[in-house]
Design a protein around this motif. Structure first.
Motif, PDB file in Angstrom:
ATOM      1  N   ILE A 181       0.838  -1.204   0.000  1.00 62.84           N
ATOM      2  CA  ILE A 181       0.000   0.000   0.000  1.00 62.84           C
ATOM      3  C   ILE A 181       0.870   1.249   0.000  1.00 62.84           C
ATOM      4  N   ILE A 182       1.985   1.208   0.730  1.00 63.93           N
ATOM      5  CA  ILE A 182       2.909   2.339   0.694  1.00 63.93           C
ATOM      6  C   ILE A 182       3.410   2.562  -0.729  1.00 63.93           C
ATOM      7  N   GLY A 183       3.785   1.470  -1.391  1.00 61.87           N
ATOM      8  CA  GLY A 183       4.247   1.600  -2.770  1.00 61.87           C
ATOM      9  C   GLY A 183       3.180   2.163  -3.689  1.00 61.87           C
ATOM     10  N   PHE A 184       1.928   1.714  -3.491  1.00 61.91           N
ATOM     11  CA  PHE A 184       0.832   2.225  -4.305  1.00 61.91           C
ATOM     12  C   PHE A 184       0.627   3.719  -4.065  1.00 61.91           C
ATOM     13  N   ARG A 185       0.636   4.114  -2.799  1.00 63.85           N
ATOM     14  CA  ARG A 185       0.390   5.524  -2.492  1.00 63.85           C
ATOM     15  C   ARG A 185       1.527   6.405  -2.986  1.00 63.85           C
ATOM     16  N   MET A 186       2.740   5.916  -2.858  1.00 64.55           N
ATOM     17  CA  MET A 186       3.854   6.687  -3.390  1.00 64.55           C
ATOM     18  C   MET A 186       3.753   6.791  -4.909  1.00 64.55           C
ATOM     19  N   GLY A 187       3.257   5.749  -5.555  1.00 64.30           N
ATOM     20  CA  GLY A 187       3.039   5.831  -6.990  1.00 64.30           C
ATOM     21  C   GLY A 187       2.011   6.889  -7.350  1.00 64.30           C
ATOM     22  N   LEU A 245       5.173  19.465  -3.469  1.00 59.59           N
ATOM     23  CA  LEU A 245       5.275  18.076  -3.917  1.00 59.59           C
ATOM     24  C   LEU A 245       6.403  18.002  -4.945  1.00 59.59           C
ATOM     25  N   ASP A 246       7.617  17.780  -4.445  1.00 59.17           N
ATOM     26  CA  ASP A 246       8.806  17.803  -5.283  1.00 59.17           C
ATOM     27  C   ASP A 246       8.970  16.479  -6.028  1.00 59.17           C
ATOM     28  N   GLU A 247       9.111  16.565  -7.337  1.00 61.29           N
ATOM     29  CA  GLU A 247       9.160  15.359  -8.163  1.00 61.29           C
ATOM     30  C   GLU A 247      10.371  14.494  -7.835  1.00 61.29           C
ATOM     31  N   LYS A 248      11.544  15.093  -7.643  1.00 64.60           N
ATOM     32  CA  LYS A 248      12.749  14.322  -7.368  1.00 64.60           C
ATOM     33  C   LYS A 248      12.665  13.611  -6.024  1.00 64.60           C
ATOM     34  N   LEU A 249      12.158  14.316  -5.020  1.00 66.51           N
ATOM     35  CA  LEU A 249      12.040  13.697  -3.703  1.00 66.51           C
ATOM     36  C   LEU A 249      11.030  12.556  -3.714  1.00 66.51           C
ATOM     37  N   ILE A 250       9.932  12.749  -4.428  1.00 65.10           N
ATOM     38  CA  ILE A 250       8.921  11.694  -4.514  1.00 65.10           C
ATOM     39  C   ILE A 250       9.469  10.495  -5.279  1.00 65.10           C
ATOM     40  N   ASP A 251      10.215  10.745  -6.340  1.00 69.93           N
ATOM     41  CA  ASP A 251      10.833   9.641  -7.084  1.00 69.93           C
ATOM     42  C   ASP A 251      11.774   8.842  -6.188  1.00 69.93           C
ATOM     43  N   ASN A 252      12.553   9.544  -5.383  1.00 72.58           N
ATOM     44  CA  ASN A 252      13.483   8.871  -4.488  1.00 72.58           C
ATOM     45  C   ASN A 252      12.743   8.042  -3.450  1.00 72.58           C
ATOM     46  N   ALA A 253      11.674   8.597  -2.889  1.00 72.43           N
ATOM     47  CA  ALA A 253      10.889   7.858  -1.899  1.00 72.43           C
ATOM     48  C   ALA A 253      10.195   6.657  -2.533  1.00 72.43           C
ATOM     49  N   THR A 254       9.715   6.820  -3.774  1.00 72.31           N
ATOM     50  CA  THR A 254       9.080   5.700  -4.470  1.00 72.31           C
ATOM     51  C   THR A 254      10.077   4.579  -4.717  1.00 72.31           C
ATOM     52  N   GLU A 255      11.303   4.951  -5.086  1.00 70.11           N
ATOM     53  CA  GLU A 255      12.345   3.950  -5.302  1.00 70.11           C
ATOM     54  C   GLU A 255      12.635   3.181  -4.013  1.00 70.11           C
ATOM     55  N   LYS A 256      12.702   3.889  -2.910  1.00 72.19           N
ATOM     56  CA  LYS A 256      12.979   3.220  -1.645  1.00 72.19           C
ATOM     57  C   LYS A 256      11.809   2.351  -1.196  1.00 72.19           C
ATOM     58  N   ALA A 257      10.582   2.770  -1.547  1.00 75.21           N
ATOM     59  CA  ALA A 257       9.431   1.916  -1.251  1.00 75.21           C
ATOM     60  C   ALA A 257       9.528   0.613  -2.036  1.00 75.21           C
ATOM     61  N   GLY A 258       9.991   0.692  -3.284  1.00 70.50           N
ATOM     62  CA  GLY A 258      10.202  -0.529  -4.057  1.00 70.50           C
ATOM     63  C   GLY A 258      11.293  -1.401  -3.471  1.00 70.50           C
ATOM     64  N   MET A 259      12.367  -0.770  -2.949  1.00 69.76           N
ATOM     65  CA  MET A 259      13.434  -1.530  -2.309  1.00 69.76           C
ATOM     66  C   MET A 259      12.917  -2.259  -1.078  1.00 69.76           C
ATOM     67  N   LEU A 260      12.001  -1.608  -0.363  1.00 70.50           N
ATOM     68  CA  LEU A 260      11.412  -2.253   0.810  1.00 70.50           C
ATOM     69  C   LEU A 260      10.649  -3.509   0.410  1.00 70.50           C
ATOM     70  N   LEU A 261       9.888  -3.434  -0.683  1.00 65.09           N
ATOM     71  CA  LEU A 261       9.159  -4.614  -1.156  1.00 65.09           C
ATOM     72  C   LEU A 261      10.106  -5.744  -1.543  1.00 65.09           C
ATOM     73  N   VAL A 262      11.225  -5.379  -2.192  1.00 69.71           N
ATOM     74  CA  VAL A 262      12.215  -6.396  -2.558  1.00 69.71           C
ATOM     75  C   VAL A 262      12.798  -7.050  -1.321  1.00 69.71           C
TER      76      VAL A 262
END
Length: 743
Positions: A397-403, A420-437
């Motif tokens: 759900i975190i990954g979905f919301r970050m998406g 809502l900074d695009e670069k910061l959100i991209d970085n947080a989304t990437e880390k959410a994906g790392m968490l899923l992995v």
């Protein structure tokens, strides 16, 4: 005839007169406590009730319900007929309460600065459960897992998984835009969308402003300030702040002109401009809708890992406690080999060594081996359940919301302006994906380790049976290859425990890995909440001594006239009303007086167009009475609670309740001082209005009353508390049928 005439002007009916268990004593002014709450466009009040002192009370804006807080910080909810619906305690000191506009939740301010939300139906507390579009793609958001043995409602912080009351509460809340405004004595004002997502934070000590009313655009600042009351307007464009402190000039011009001692120390009224909420409410709503629950889900992950770590470490402790006896036996028998080597010899069919035989038959035994196997297997199943039911869904759900937030951040024209900074959100989304992995990797490792342990224990059980000459035909099969792998890589290693405790894995579930991205809107919006104007009210000789109760109320009403239409606004303008009891001896000729000021929020912009909107009036309380409390009511009315002055004890004497039509009062325009060395209320000393009981709408009360006065504008009722152990509820509206009959 006179009796008939007197009945016609009485606007009240006594509805309930209920005895209470002890004397009602109000021990503090709500707006001096921490934090202070104002939800969207509604206010807060306080009261006392029953066996314990009640310090706060407020009517539900939509239902006939009265919420009260006892002196020991229990939150009570009563119906109009005094039936108690529920009682709850947050375990901390409650300092203020206020209702959500739809009446379905109540916000509770605690002394540590936190805010909790409680459901009106049963008082259940859940600050974070909030439904949005994730329900279309995922099962319901997971809850924090419970440690075995804990009962629902325990103070551990874990929640009962069967409790879904707050899910229904927030199903409809996402369709509306609510802002919870809170303040504290340290000067902090916080804003939370839905009462959950922080979207603004300012400190009045850091709010410097320039006013053309004070000559040469001198900058002013509040020092040693403490917030007394906050009130957010219904259009979420203005915040009125009553605060005590020292108003001083700053800057080089001030140092040239300011005389020593000219600073104003006392109570001041600030106007904060929060039009950012109105102008960007759609964007803020969508961001909060996706981000409101991320911190809660992070906490679900962290506590899930904590429970998993404890469960697994307990099982491993039992395993090592039993198997650590084998190395000691090997040493005692004078052998120079390891436990793994001895067990591999046993697996290879060699003669069983004496230490292994003694360990399996005497030290461990069949019963001990089964206990260890059950503990490890049970811990493995518990971890798998927590991962599947809590950890993995939360990460998804975190990954979905970050998406979702990432998609919004691409629309820079609308969302970059609210942080809502695009670069910061991209970085947080990437880390959410790392968490899923990481979670997927953990699932595979856990499954493999549990299988290896099970295979190892099956082999050992067969060995024990053989050594004890017992039948072993019905035992579970095992793989010799897996036993070899276990002895080489897992016998004295704990990859699951290492992964649970691994700093890199733990770092991925820290709040910090979303903090920068999600706090950027908070910082951006906070910078756009500005101090618009200030009005010094009255002096206070000593600020610490000022922290005591005094009657005050702030409300907003729609402007009745269309003479000053819009001035750039597209929605209905509001007029602010601030009423307060002026302390005696603050001004030479002002005693036992109530001040009502209006029009401050638009005064500065009106002056730019050659007009003025700031007006005030001083009302002297009728002779023989003093004001206990007051509350602004609907349609520009003010309700006063007056006690008869008597030389006897406080519980003797009578009281009355009075309704005044504020719109009909002879307001006097206030000229803004050109220098910062005077109080504006000085101008009203020669125009004090003396109120008379016979000229106002009055309801006599045959009890001495105590603060506070709880008024419900939506229901037209008021609750007062008598010193003689009685709680009184009055209807404030005239009964039209009775008036018609009397006429």
């Amino acid at each position: 005839m006179e009796a008939d005439e007197s009945q016609r002007v009485v606007p009240f009916q006594l509805q309930f007169d209920k005895p209470t268990g002890s004397q009602v004593i109000f021990s503090g002014f709500l707006c001096l406590l921490r934090p202070l709450l104002a939800y969207d466009c509604f206010r807060h009040n306080g009261c006392q009730f029953y066996l314990l002192q009640i310090k706060i009370a407020e009517w539900n804006p939509e239902k006939d319900l009265l919420a009260m807080v006892t002196e020991d910080s229990k939150l009570l909810l009563h119906r109009f007929n005094w039936q108690r619906l529920w009682t709850t305690s947050p375990g901390k000191c409650i300092t203020s309460i206020c209702w959500r506009p739809d009446g379905k939740a109540i916000a509770v301010g605690l002394d540590d600065g936190t805010i909790s939300l409680h459901d009106v139906e049963d008082g259940s507390n859940n600050n974070s459960t909030y439904e949005d579009r994730t329900a279309r793609f995922f099962p319901p958001a997971p809850r924090v897992p419970r440690t075995p043995g804990l009962v629902p409602g325990d103070s551990s912080g874990f929640m009962d998984e069967s409790d879904d009351s707050f899910r229904e509460l927030f199903d409809s809340s996402y369709k509306q835009f609510d802002v919870l405004c809170s303040g504290d004595r340290d000067g902090n004002i916080c804003f939370n969308i839905f009462g959950i997502f922080p979207i603004g934070r300012v400190n009045i000590h850091n709010l410097a402003f320039q006013s053309s009313l004070m000559g040469n655009h001198v900058s002013c600042q509040l020092m040693d300030a403490s917030i007394c009351k906050v009130a957010l307007s219904g259009d979420i464009c203005h915040i009125m702040v009553l605060c005590s402190g020292v108003l001083t000039e700053t800057g080089s011009e001030a140092s040239d002109n300011q005389m020593s001692g000219s600073d104003l120390q006392g109570l001041h009224c600030l106007v904060l401009d929060s039009t950012i909420f109105w102008k960007r409410k759609n964007e803020l709503h969508q961001v909060a809708q996706q981000a409101s629950n991320i911190e809660h889900l992070i906490e679900v992950i962290r506590k899930s890992l904590s429970v998993m770590s404890k469960q697994w470490s307990d099982a491993m402790h039992m395993y090592h406690d039993k198997f650590n006896a084998l190395p000691s036996l090997i040493i005692d028998h004078g052998l120079d080999s390891s436990s793994q080597e001895e067990l591999l010899s046993l697996l290879g069919g060699a003669r069983t060594s004496p230490p292994v035989h003694q360990f399996l038959v005497n030290s461990l035994g069949e019963a001990g081996l089964k206990r260890v196997a059950k503990a490890v297997s049970g811990a493995g199943k518990e971890l798998q359940t927590i991962v599947l039911d809590h950890l993995q869904p939360a990460a998804e759900i975190i990954g979905f919301r970050m998406g979702e937030l990432r998609g919004l951040s691409k629309w820079r024209a609308r969302y970059l302006g609210i942080g809502l900074d695009e670069k910061l959100i991209d970085n947080a989304t990437e880390k959410a994906g790392m968490l899923l992995v990481q979670i997927e990797r953990f699932i595979r490792i856990l499954s493999s380790v549990v299988q290896q342990f099970s295979n190892f224990f099956n082999w050992l059980l067969k060995c024990v049976k053989v050594l004890m000459s017992e039948p072993s035909d019905q035992l579970l099969p095992f793989s010799s290859e897996l036993v070899i792998i276990f002895l080489k890589f897992l016998y004295d290693q704990d990859p699951v425990g290492i992964l649970l405790q691994d700093s890199e894995f733990d770092h991925n579930i820290e709040v910090e890995f979303f903090k920068e991205a999600l706090e950027m809107p908070l910082a951006t919006v906070s910078r756009r909440i500005l101090c618009k104007d200030v009005l010094p009210l009255f002096p206070v000789s000593s600020l610490p001594n000022f922290e005591s109760y005094f009657p005050a109320s702030v409300s907003y009403y729609q402007e009745a006239s269309d003479s000053a239409i819009n001035l750039g606004n597209t929605h209905q303008r509001l007029t602010d009303y601030t009423s307060f009891m002026v302390p005696d001896e603050t001004f030479p000729n002002i005693t036992n007086c109530i001040c009502i000021a209006r029009g401050l929020i638009h005064d500065l912009e009106n002056l730019k167009h050659g007009q003025t909107s700031l007006e005030a009036v001083l009302l002297r309380v009728p002779d023989g009475y003093h004001c206990v409390d007051l509350s602004l009511y609907k349609e520009e009315q003010i309700v006063l609670l007056l006690n008869e002055v008597t030389a006897a004890s406080e519980s003797s004497g009578n009281a009355c309740m009075m309704i005044i039509q504020a719109a009909e009062l002879p307001f006097v325009s206030i000229s803004r001082s050109s220098i910062l060395n005077s109080w504006n209320l000085d101008e009203l000393q020669d125009s004090v209005i003396h109120m008379q009981l016979e000229n106002e709408k009055v309801r006599e009360i045959s009890h001495s009353v105590v603060a506070p006065l709880a008024v419900s504008a939506s229901r037209g009722v008021a609750c007062v508390f008598a010193a003689r152990k009685r709680a009184l509820v009055y209807i404030l509206e005239e009964d039209e049928d009775e008036v018609t009959d009397s006429e």
